[in-house]
Design an enzyme around this catalytic site. Structure first.
Site, PDB file in Angstrom:
ATOM      1  N   GLU A 309     -32.357  -5.600 -14.086  1.00 63.59           N
ATOM      2  CA  GLU A 309     -31.642  -4.317 -14.155  1.00 63.59           C
ATOM      3  C   GLU A 309     -30.907  -4.047 -12.847  1.00 63.59           C
ATOM      4  O   GLU A 309     -31.326  -3.219 -12.048  1.00 63.59           O
ATOM      5  CB  GLU A 309     -32.604  -3.172 -14.521  1.00 63.59           C
ATOM      6  CG  GLU A 309     -33.844  -3.173 -13.691  1.00 63.59           C
ATOM      7  CD  GLU A 309     -34.992  -2.405 -14.317  1.00 63.59           C
ATOM      8  OE1 GLU A 309     -35.050  -2.255 -15.543  1.00 63.59           O
ATOM      9  OE2 GLU A 309     -35.857  -1.984 -13.538  1.00 63.59           O
ATOM     10  N   GLY A 311     -28.188  -2.646 -10.257  1.00 58.78           N
ATOM     11  CA  GLY A 311     -27.386  -1.432 -10.099  1.00 58.78           C
ATOM     12  C   GLY A 311     -26.294  -1.674  -9.079  1.00 58.78           C
ATOM     13  O   GLY A 311     -25.115  -1.817  -9.381  1.00 58.78           O
ATOM     14  N   ARG A 349     -25.951   7.127   3.173  1.00 60.79           N
ATOM     15  CA  ARG A 349     -26.641   5.865   3.466  1.00 60.79           C
ATOM     16  C   ARG A 349     -26.711   5.522   4.964  1.00 60.79           C
ATOM     17  O   ARG A 349     -27.749   5.050   5.433  1.00 60.79           O
ATOM     18  CB  ARG A 349     -26.020   4.714   2.666  1.00 60.79           C
ATOM     19  CG  ARG A 349     -26.076   4.942   1.151  1.00 60.79           C
ATOM     20  CD  ARG A 349     -25.773   3.688   0.351  1.00 60.79           C
ATOM     21  NE  ARG A 349     -26.807   2.690   0.487  1.00 60.79           N
ATOM     22  CZ  ARG A 349     -26.716   1.627   1.243  1.00 60.79           C
ATOM     23  NH1 ARG A 349     -25.615   1.389   1.927  1.00 60.79           N
ATOM     24  NH2 ARG A 349     -27.724   0.784   1.331  1.00 60.79           N
ATOM     25  N   CYS A 380     -22.379  19.593  10.159  1.00 60.43           N
ATOM     26  CA  CYS A 380     -22.807  20.180  11.423  1.00 60.43           C
ATOM     27  C   CYS A 380     -24.007  19.478  12.016  1.00 60.43           C
ATOM     28  O   CYS A 380     -25.027  20.110  12.304  1.00 60.43           O
ATOM     29  CB  CYS A 380     -23.120  21.650  11.209  1.00 60.43           C
ATOM     30  SG  CYS A 380     -21.703  22.517  10.561  1.00 60.43           S
TER      31      CYS A 380
HETATM   32  N1  LLP Z   1     -34.764  -0.993 -11.164  1.00 58.40           N
HETATM   33  C1  LLP Z   1     -35.599  -0.164 -10.533  1.00 58.40           C
HETATM   34  C2  LLP Z   1     -36.910   0.097 -11.098  1.00 58.40           C
HETATM   35  C3  LLP Z   1     -35.196   0.451  -9.341  1.00 58.40           C
HETATM   36  O1  LLP Z   1     -36.037   1.266  -8.714  1.00 58.40           O
HETATM   37  C4  LLP Z   1     -33.922   0.184  -8.813  1.00 58.40           C
HETATM   38  C5  LLP Z   1     -33.466   0.819  -7.575  1.00 58.40           C
HETATM   39  C6  LLP Z   1     -33.070  -0.689  -9.525  1.00 58.40           C
HETATM   40  C7  LLP Z   1     -33.533  -1.270 -10.688  1.00 58.40           C
HETATM   41  C8  LLP Z   1     -31.676  -1.013  -9.051  1.00 58.40           C
HETATM   42  O2  LLP Z   1     -31.710  -1.659  -7.841  1.00 58.40           O
HETATM   43  P1  LLP Z   1     -30.337  -2.235  -7.210  1.00 58.40           P
HETATM   44  O3  LLP Z   1     -29.883  -3.386  -8.063  1.00 58.40           O
HETATM   45  O4  LLP Z   1     -29.355  -1.146  -7.211  1.00 58.40           O
HETATM   46  O5  LLP Z   1     -30.727  -2.669  -5.864  1.00 58.40           O
HETATM   47  N2  LLP Z   1     -30.612   4.601  -2.376  1.00 58.40           N
HETATM   48  C9  LLP Z   1     -30.866   3.244  -1.904  1.00 58.40           C
HETATM   49  C10 LLP Z   1     -31.241   2.322  -3.029  1.00 58.40           C
HETATM   50  C11 LLP Z   1     -32.441   2.789  -3.820  1.00 58.40           C
HETATM   51  C12 LLP Z   1     -32.793   1.857  -4.928  1.00 58.40           C
HETATM   52  C13 LLP Z   1     -33.835   2.458  -5.814  1.00 58.40           C
HETATM   53  N3  LLP Z   1     -34.179   1.658  -6.941  1.00 58.40           N
HETATM   54  C14 LLP Z   1     -29.648   2.727  -1.161  1.00 58.40           C
HETATM   55  O6  LLP Z   1     -28.659   3.442  -1.067  1.00 58.40           O
HETATM   56  O7  LLP Z   1     -29.683   1.638  -0.624  1.00 58.40           O
END
Ligand code: LLP
Length: 451
Positions: A309, A311, A349, A380
């Site tokens: 999955e 993202g 980020r 700010c």
């Molecule tokens: N599946 C689960 C269960 C997850 O918790 C996440 C991301 C993904 C898939 C997707 O992961 P990706 O392919 O996007 O790495 N805000 C943080 C990233 C938090 C990710 C949380 N979970 C950032 O900006 O780096």
């Protein structure tokens, strides 16, 4: 129109490898730009056939710009690499248009809250193409999922098993569920986004015996016809560059998973992306191949649906943020601060994880960037940094459009109204046409919830 293609542009839609430009003051690396990026004869950047400097003029700034061809190519690449069932992790970037696009391109959608579920359903994505996550799903969230019949629910805690058992009794169907396991693997990434280690709020630990107990309880519920227990899920973390930890996770999980005879194994998301010149991340296909090889080597039968999955890797590089430069301050003996009209409210980020980005001027994307600067926002606080170590052409002036590439993931989705700054609009560009898919917030929006 004789637009000159930027080096490495592949009009067939495939994303070429990053040429690994390590010089921080050279032009921004081609691999950090969306697939349709090209440079016109005047040196201006076009994406999807649209001039980005003009786009900022037309729609205002800050503006999140997405290359639709890039988004579609990445979704197709994911489906090709992993097969049916691969889910787009909507937390990286979600709006109705994105949910539709991912669904049209054959991906399932991973939603981790009732809010993400609502947006995906509002986009018309069929419920059976949705996977519900969440480490603290409420009764309302679980009931909503059961009511519409989401495709999979990933079970995260014993409390959730109790809750689900109670709620299924009052709902029409029999949900397909997977148990989320923490395999006890620490990946090399920021500690805030590590999730596979024993000390984690997510899932059931393998080492503690919680995983075995959860499997026992879910198997019993399956036997009683309450749920259909179809598989095991493990997510290690996010922005992971090395493929070895995924293979190690398979190795660790195999002895637990194989004897269960379950048909599905999900390795979560986490594939990293390059953010700055000189970084290189593995392609989606390599990630899938290495996980499959590890599964085969660990004796997991080919009949098991092994999927993921992603993202960030779907949306990050497709997105560019356009800002307008408002002030430039040269502090002798220190640095030059370039202030833009957004900041930590559209990209938290850098503040949260110390993340690095590039900055460039879309009006001269191929120019060298000899001037070292720090790009800061309008909020700010001193921590409001957009690009800590940026480089720009010498002739940057107040009023310029300044862009930060690779901002398609976890920017818009983590945006806030800090300092009551309205959130930016989102534009999708394709075939020479830009369309606003999320409108810019207005000042009136800032008081619409006040009662
Ligand atoms: N599946 C689960 C269960 C997850 O918790 C996440 C991301 C993904 C898939 C997707 O992961 P990706 O392919 O996007 O790495 N805000 C943080 C990233 C938090 C990710 C949380 N979970 C950032 O900006 O780096």
């Amino acid at each position: 129109m004789t637009a000159e293609s930027a080096p490495g542009v592949d009009r067939a839609g495939a994303i070429p490898p990053d040429p690994s430009v390590a010089d921080p003051s050279g032009p921004v690396a081609r691999g950090l730009l969306p697939v349709t990026a090209e440079v016109d004869p005047a040196g201006r950047l076009r994406v999807g056939g649209v001039d980005l400097t003009g786009l900022a003029e037309e729609f205002g700034t800050p503006l999140f710009v997405y290359d639709e061809a890039h988004l579609r190519a990445m979704c197709r690449e994911a489906v090709e690499a992993w097969g049916d069932g691969v889910a787009y992790a909507t937390k990286a970037f979600l709006c109705v248009a994105m949910a539709r696009l991912a669904h049209e391109e054959g991906m399932c959608l991973d939603v981790s809250t009732g809010g993400e579920l609502h947006v995906a359903l509002s986009a018309g994505v069929p419920a059976d193409r949705l996977v519900l996550h969440g480490s603290n799903k409420s009764d309302a969230e679980l009931s909503a999922a059961l009511e519409v019949g989401v495709g999979r629910i990933i079970i995260d805690s014993f409390d959730e098993i109790d809750r689900l058992e109670r709620l299924v009794a009052a709902s029409p169907g029999r949900p397909k569920v997977l148990a989320r396991i923490t395999p006890g693997i620490e990946v090399h990434t920021h500690e805030f986004v590590q999730t596979g280690q024993d000390d984690s709020k997510f899932g059931f630990g393998l080492a503690s015996g919680a995983a075995a107990e959860a499997v026992g309880r879910l198997s019993a519920l399956d036997a009683r016809g309450v749920v259909e227990f179809v598989g095991i899920h493990a997510h290690l973390g996010s922005q992971v560059f090395a493929l070895a930890p995924f293979a190690r996770a398979i190795d660790v999980l195999a002895g637990f998973f194989a004897p269960l005879g379950l048909p599905e194994l999900v390795v979560g998301g986490g594939l990293g992306v390059a953010y700055v010149n000189g970084e290189e991340a593995p392609p989606m296909a390599e990630w899938a191949v290495s996980v499959r090889q590890a599964c085969r080597a660990a004796g997991i039968p080919d009949s098991v649906r092994v999927t993921a999955e992603p993202g960030r890797s779907i949306v990050a590089t497709a997105g560019i943020t356009l800002y307008r430069v408002g002030t430039v301050k040269d502090i002798a003996g220190h640095r030059t601060y370039v202030s833009v009209d957004g900041g930590m409210s559209d990209n938290p980020r850098p503040v949260l994880y110390g993340s690095g980005y590039e900055a460039f001027l879309p009006r001269e994307v191929r120019s060298a960037r000899p001037k070292a600067i720090r790009v800061v926002g309008k909020h700010c606080e001193t921590g409001d940094v957009v690009v800590s170590e940026g480089y720009v052409p010498e002739d940057l002036v107040v009023g310029d459009v300044l862009a930060t590439p690779v901002t398609g993931a976890y920017g818009h989705s983590m945006a806030s109204n800090y300092n009551k700054v309205p959130r930016p609009a989102v534009a999708f560009i394709a075939d020479g046409v830009a369309r606003i898919v999320v409108r810019r917030e207005t000042l009136d929006d800032l008081v619409r919830l006040d009662v």
